[in-house]
Design a protein around this motif. Structure first.
Motif, PDB file in Angstrom:
ATOM      1  N   HIS A  19       0.808  -1.190   0.374  1.00  0.00           N
ATOM      2  CA  HIS A  19      -0.458  -0.040   0.184  1.00  0.00           C
ATOM      3  C   HIS A  19       0.781   1.248  -0.113  1.00  0.00           C
ATOM      4  N   MET A  20       0.712   2.087   0.005  1.00  0.00           N
ATOM      5  CA  MET A  20       1.126   3.522  -0.188  1.00  0.00           C
ATOM      6  C   MET A  20       2.048   3.662   0.868  1.00  0.00           C
ATOM      7  N   ARG A  21       3.068   3.600   0.218  1.00  0.00           N
ATOM      8  CA  ARG A  21       4.255   4.015   1.908  1.00  0.00           C
ATOM      9  C   ARG A  21       3.769   5.570   2.473  1.00  0.00           C
ATOM     10  N   HIS A  22       4.488   5.587   3.688  1.00  0.00           N
ATOM     11  CA  HIS A  22       3.373   7.459   4.562  1.00  0.00           C
ATOM     12  C   HIS A  22       3.786   8.603   3.789  1.00  0.00           C
ATOM     13  N   SER A  23       5.856   8.599   3.039  1.00  0.00           N
ATOM     14  CA  SER A  23       5.778   9.687   2.363  1.00  0.00           C
ATOM     15  C   SER A  23       5.397   9.811   1.488  1.00  0.00           C
ATOM     16  N   ALA A  24       4.700   8.965   0.861  1.00  0.00           N
ATOM     17  CA  ALA A  24       4.674   9.643  -0.385  1.00  0.00           C
ATOM     18  C   ALA A  24       2.909   9.998  -0.456  1.00  0.00           C
ATOM     19  N   TYR A  25       2.398  10.223   0.847  1.00  0.00           N
ATOM     20  CA  TYR A  25       0.991  10.938   0.672  1.00  0.00           C
ATOM     21  C   TYR A  25       1.880  12.960   0.614  1.00  0.00           C
ATOM     22  N   THR A  26       3.323  12.997   1.556  1.00  0.00           N
ATOM     23  CA  THR A  26       3.678  14.485   1.450  1.00  0.00           C
ATOM     24  C   THR A  26       4.178  14.820  -0.041  1.00  0.00           C
ATOM     25  N   ASP A  27       4.462  13.701  -0.543  1.00  0.00           N
ATOM     26  CA  ASP A  27       5.105  13.950  -2.396  1.00  0.00           C
ATOM     27  C   ASP A  27       3.776  14.473  -2.856  1.00  0.00           C
ATOM     28  N   TYR A  28       2.922  13.704  -3.227  1.00  0.00           N
ATOM     29  CA  TYR A  28       2.109  13.809  -3.553  1.00  0.00           C
ATOM     30  C   TYR A  28       1.219  15.569  -3.251  1.00  0.00           C
ATOM     31  N   ALA A  29       1.173  15.957  -2.409  1.00  0.00           N
ATOM     32  CA  ALA A  29       1.422  17.032  -1.852  1.00  0.00           C
ATOM     33  C   ALA A  29       1.819  18.249  -2.185  1.00  0.00           C
ATOM     34  N   ALA A  30       3.299  17.904  -2.083  1.00  0.00           N
ATOM     35  CA  ALA A  30       4.159  18.868  -2.549  1.00  0.00           C
ATOM     36  C   ALA A  30       4.019  18.898  -3.696  1.00  0.00           C
ATOM     37  N   GLN A  31       3.565  18.090  -4.895  1.00  0.00           N
ATOM     38  CA  GLN A  31       3.909  18.098  -5.975  1.00  0.00           C
ATOM     39  C   GLN A  31       2.740  19.034  -6.606  1.00  0.00           C
ATOM     40  N   LEU A  32       1.521  19.098  -5.713  1.00  0.00           N
ATOM     41  CA  LEU A  32       0.356  19.764  -5.526  1.00  0.00           C
ATOM     42  C   LEU A  32       0.631  21.006  -5.896  1.00  0.00           C
ATOM     43  N   ARG A  33       0.858  21.372  -4.963  1.00  0.00           N
ATOM     44  CA  ARG A  33       1.664  22.604  -4.391  1.00  0.00           C
ATOM     45  C   ARG A  33       2.516  23.293  -5.189  1.00  0.00           C
ATOM     46  N   ILE A  34       3.192  22.798  -5.815  1.00  0.00           N
ATOM     47  CA  ILE A  34       4.403  23.359  -6.730  1.00  0.00           C
ATOM     48  C   ILE A  34       3.738  23.632  -8.180  1.00  0.00           C
ATOM     49  N   GLU A  35       3.081  22.429  -8.818  1.00  0.00           N
ATOM     50  CA  GLU A  35       2.002  22.816 -10.218  1.00  0.00           C
ATOM     51  C   GLU A  35       1.013  24.055  -9.877  1.00  0.00           C
ATOM     52  N   PHE A  36       0.409  24.070  -8.834  1.00  0.00           N
ATOM     53  CA  PHE A  36      -0.298  24.818  -8.792  1.00  0.00           C
ATOM     54  C   PHE A  36       0.243  26.609  -8.796  1.00  0.00           C
ATOM     55  N   LEU A  37       1.929  26.764  -7.814  1.00  0.00           N
ATOM     56  CA  LEU A  37       2.092  27.859  -7.947  1.00  0.00           C
ATOM     57  C   LEU A  37       2.633  27.849  -9.559  1.00  0.00           C
ATOM     58  N   ALA A  38       2.982  27.348 -10.356  1.00  0.00           N
ATOM     59  CA  ALA A  38       3.360  26.785 -11.779  1.00  0.00           C
ATOM     60  C   ALA A  38       2.377  26.797 -12.943  1.00  0.00           C
ATOM     61  N   GLU A  39       1.199  26.802 -12.525  1.00  0.00           N
ATOM     62  CA  GLU A  39      -0.096  27.349 -13.158  1.00  0.00           C
ATOM     63  C   GLU A  39      -0.438  28.811 -12.767  1.00  0.00           C
ATOM     64  N   GLN A  40       0.411  29.297 -11.546  1.00  0.00           N
ATOM     65  CA  GLN A  40       0.203  30.752 -11.285  1.00  0.00           C
ATOM     66  C   GLN A  40       0.700  32.009 -11.552  1.00  0.00           C
ATOM     67  N   GLY A  41       1.675  31.658 -12.904  1.00  0.00           N
ATOM     68  CA  GLY A  41       2.456  31.758 -12.999  1.00  0.00           C
ATOM     69  C   GLY A  41       4.410  31.969 -12.529  1.00  0.00           C
ATOM     70  N   PHE A  42       4.426  30.860 -11.788  1.00  0.00           N
ATOM     71  CA  PHE A  42       5.797  30.420 -10.714  1.00  0.00           C
ATOM     72  C   PHE A  42       6.511  29.377 -10.707  1.00  0.00           C
ATOM     73  N   PRO A  43       6.442  28.971 -12.023  1.00  0.00           N
ATOM     74  CA  PRO A  43       7.531  28.300 -12.096  1.00  0.00           C
ATOM     75  C   PRO A  43       8.429  27.635 -12.198  1.00  0.00           C
ATOM     76  N   LEU A  44       9.247  26.414 -11.488  1.00  0.00           N
ATOM     77  CA  LEU A  44      10.199  26.448 -10.295  1.00  0.00           C
ATOM     78  C   LEU A  44      11.372  27.502 -11.160  1.00  0.00           C
ATOM     79  N   PRO A  45      11.343  27.553 -12.342  1.00  0.00           N
ATOM     80  CA  PRO A  45      12.887  28.863 -13.010  1.00  0.00           C
ATOM     81  C   PRO A  45      12.495  30.110 -12.118  1.00  0.00           C
ATOM     82  N   ARG A  46      10.810  30.539 -12.611  1.00  0.00           N
ATOM     83  CA  ARG A  46      10.476  32.040 -11.946  1.00  0.00           C
ATOM     84  C   ARG A  46      11.734  31.786 -10.451  1.00  0.00           C
TER      85      ARG A  46
END
Length: 150
Positions: A19-46
């Motif tokens: 079953h999904m390992r405990h740290s994968a849950y936080t990985d998906y949450a972090a990925q979502l935050r980064i995708e949100f910011l990128a879609e708002q004009g703040f990708p990682l290079p910015r």
């Protein structure tokens, strides 16, 4: 606005109990935050251009239901707190199973770090506006700054 994405639980996300390992849950949450910011004009290079980055002070995960291999999950982000200048924030992520049941919640408290000075900073106005657009979680409360004792 509600911000959510759908992902598929990968082999690399599983633990020996299959079953999904405990740290994968936080990985998906972090990925979502980064995708949100990128879609708002703040990708990682910015972030590199601005010389700032997000940091976490606290991360709390509550596990409710198992997620299995190749299961479709939906991850949401809701604002649970923000201070006046948006330099401090709290986000609650809910990770849902395909049938709509909540599998976990991941709550994070964070801020913005000036990467040159290595000190907390205020984000650009556009980033603050983006944060304010997130749907408010039922636990939302303004974050008040309290002075440090002398």
């Amino acid at each position: 606005m509600e911000y959510a994405k759908t992902y598929t639980a990968r082999w690399a996300d599983m633990d020996p109990n299959v079953h999904m390992r405990h740290s994968a849950y936080t990985d998906y949450a972090a990925q979502l935050r980064i995708e949100f910011l990128a879609e708002q004009g703040f990708p990682l290079p910015r972030f590199a251009e601005l010389g700032i980055g997000p940091i976490l002070f606290r991360e709390d995960t509550r596990f409710l239901k198992e997620i299995g291999l190749s299961e479709t999950i939906r991850v949401t982000a809701e604002l649970s707190g923000l201070n006046a200048d948006a330099s401090r924030w709290r986000i609650v992520h809910t990770i849902y199973k395909a049938d709509g049941r909540a599998a976990a919640t991941v709550s994070v408290d964070g801020a913005w770090l000036d990467l040159r000075l290595r000190k907390l900073t205020i984000p650009p106005a556009e980033m603050a506006d983006a944060m304010r657009q997130l749907t408010r979680h039922e636990t939302y409360a303004d974050i008040e700054r309290t002075p440090r004792p002398a």
